[in-house]
Design a protein around this motif. Structure first.
Motif, short mmCIF file in Angstrom:
data_model
loop_
_atom_site.label_atom_id
_atom_site.label_comp_id
_atom_site.label_asym_id
_atom_site.label_seq_id
_atom_site.Cartn_x
_atom_site.Cartn_y
_atom_site.Cartn_z
N LEU A 186 -4.80 4.91 4.26
CA LEU A 186 -3.53 5.57 3.97
C LEU A 186 -3.74 6.63 2.89
CD1 LEU A 186 -0.50 5.31 4.77
CD2 LEU A 186 -0.21 3.87 2.74
N PRO A 187 -3.59 7.91 3.23
CA PRO A 187 -3.81 8.95 2.22
C PRO A 187 -2.65 9.03 1.23
CG PRO A 187 -3.02 9.93 4.25
CD PRO A 187 -3.22 8.46 4.55
N ALA A 188 -2.96 9.53 0.04
CA ALA A 188 -1.92 9.73 -0.97
C ALA A 188 -1.08 10.94 -0.57
CB ALA A 188 -2.55 9.94 -2.33
N ARG A 199 6.38 11.44 -1.20
CA ARG A 199 6.22 10.25 -2.06
C ARG A 199 7.47 9.37 -2.01
NH1 ARG A 199 4.96 12.46 -7.72
NH2 ARG A 199 4.80 10.24 -8.25
N LEU A 239 -4.92 0.63 2.14
CA LEU A 239 -5.24 1.66 1.14
C LEU A 239 -6.44 2.50 1.58
CD1 LEU A 239 -4.76 -0.25 -2.24
CD2 LEU A 239 -3.34 1.59 -1.33
N ALA A 241 0.83 -1.21 0.00
CA ALA A 241 0.00 0.00 0.00
C ALA A 241 0.86 1.27 0.00
CB ALA A 241 -0.93 -0.01 1.21
N ARG A 263 0.72 4.12 -2.95
CA ARG A 263 0.44 5.54 -2.67
C ARG A 263 1.60 6.44 -3.11
NH1 ARG A 263 -4.44 4.99 -2.82
NH2 ARG A 263 -5.76 4.82 -0.95
#
Length: 216
Positions: free
Chosen positions: A111-113, A120, A108, A40, A44
């Motif tokens: 879990l925020p992007a 990142r 997912l 995940a 992300r």
């Protein structure tokens, strides 16, 4: 050095689930859940996935199914390929199919992007390192290989072909199909390919279950 090598060899040998189940089954489940969480994190990060997850992502985009569902379904299909190879699944094999898929979707969902390149990259690095640890933990439980690993080792055993060659061919093929389906290839794909082997090997001696007799 000899002790570490012995642990790594032991990790590749399955032991019946009836041996120390209260020690090994929780380790297996923990490893599989962590593996789902690591996947995940890499998703992300959106900087590239490992070959099988490139395929899973491509199929997810084409089918509308969740990533975890696709992961599980592909695992079942790969297990069917074990039949002509005369491979026998273990508890860990079945757990790999079920638990990782559920864990990926659950992670997912919460879990925020990340926004921005630095977050990142942080997600990517954390995901790759955690993946190496998770793989070592569930492999070290010695309850059977995952479907994809078993496919590779089974083919090698039946044909006498080198593990390196078979794994390379399989993963390049999976990567190509996944990319054609729209899966994400990037720097994360390269990083994973370069780092996952050394990471897993470094963690294995520390988490591989050994019987009291073997350890003495």
């Amino acid at each position: 050095m000899g002790t570490k090598y012995g642990h790594m060899l032991a990790a590749l040998t399955s032991v019946p689930v009836t041996v120390s189940p209260f020690r090994r089954v929780p380790q297996l489940l923990a490893g599989l859940v962590l593996y789902g969480a690591s996947t995940a994190l890499q998703i992300r990060a959106a900087l590239g996935l490992n070959p099988w997850d490139v395929l899973h992502e491509g199929l997810t985009g084409r089918t509308g199914l969740s990533f975890g569902t696709v992961t599980a379904l592909v695992g079942v299909l790969v297990l069917l390929c074990w039949i002509p190879l005369r491979q026998r699944p273990g508890v860990g094999t079945v757990g790999n199919v079920v638990v990782i898929g559920v864990a990926v979707d659950a992670c997912l969902a919460v879990l925020p992007a990340p926004h921005g390149l630095v977050p990142r990259i942080s997600f990517l690095l954390a995901g790759v390192v955690l993946n190496g640890l998770a793989a070592a933990v569930y492999i070290g439980a010695r309850l059977g290989p995952g479907p994809r690993d078993g496919l590779t080792t089974g083919f090698c055993a039946r044909t006498g072909t080198s593990l390196r060659l078979v794994r390379t061919v399989v993963e390049l093929g999976v990567l190509a199909v996944g990319w054609l389906l729209g899966g994400t290839i990037g720097v994360g794909t390269v990083l994973y390919a370069a780092a996952i082997g050394p990471l897993t090997q470094a963690f294995l001696p520390r988490v591989t279950w050994m019987s009291a007799r073997s350890a003495s």
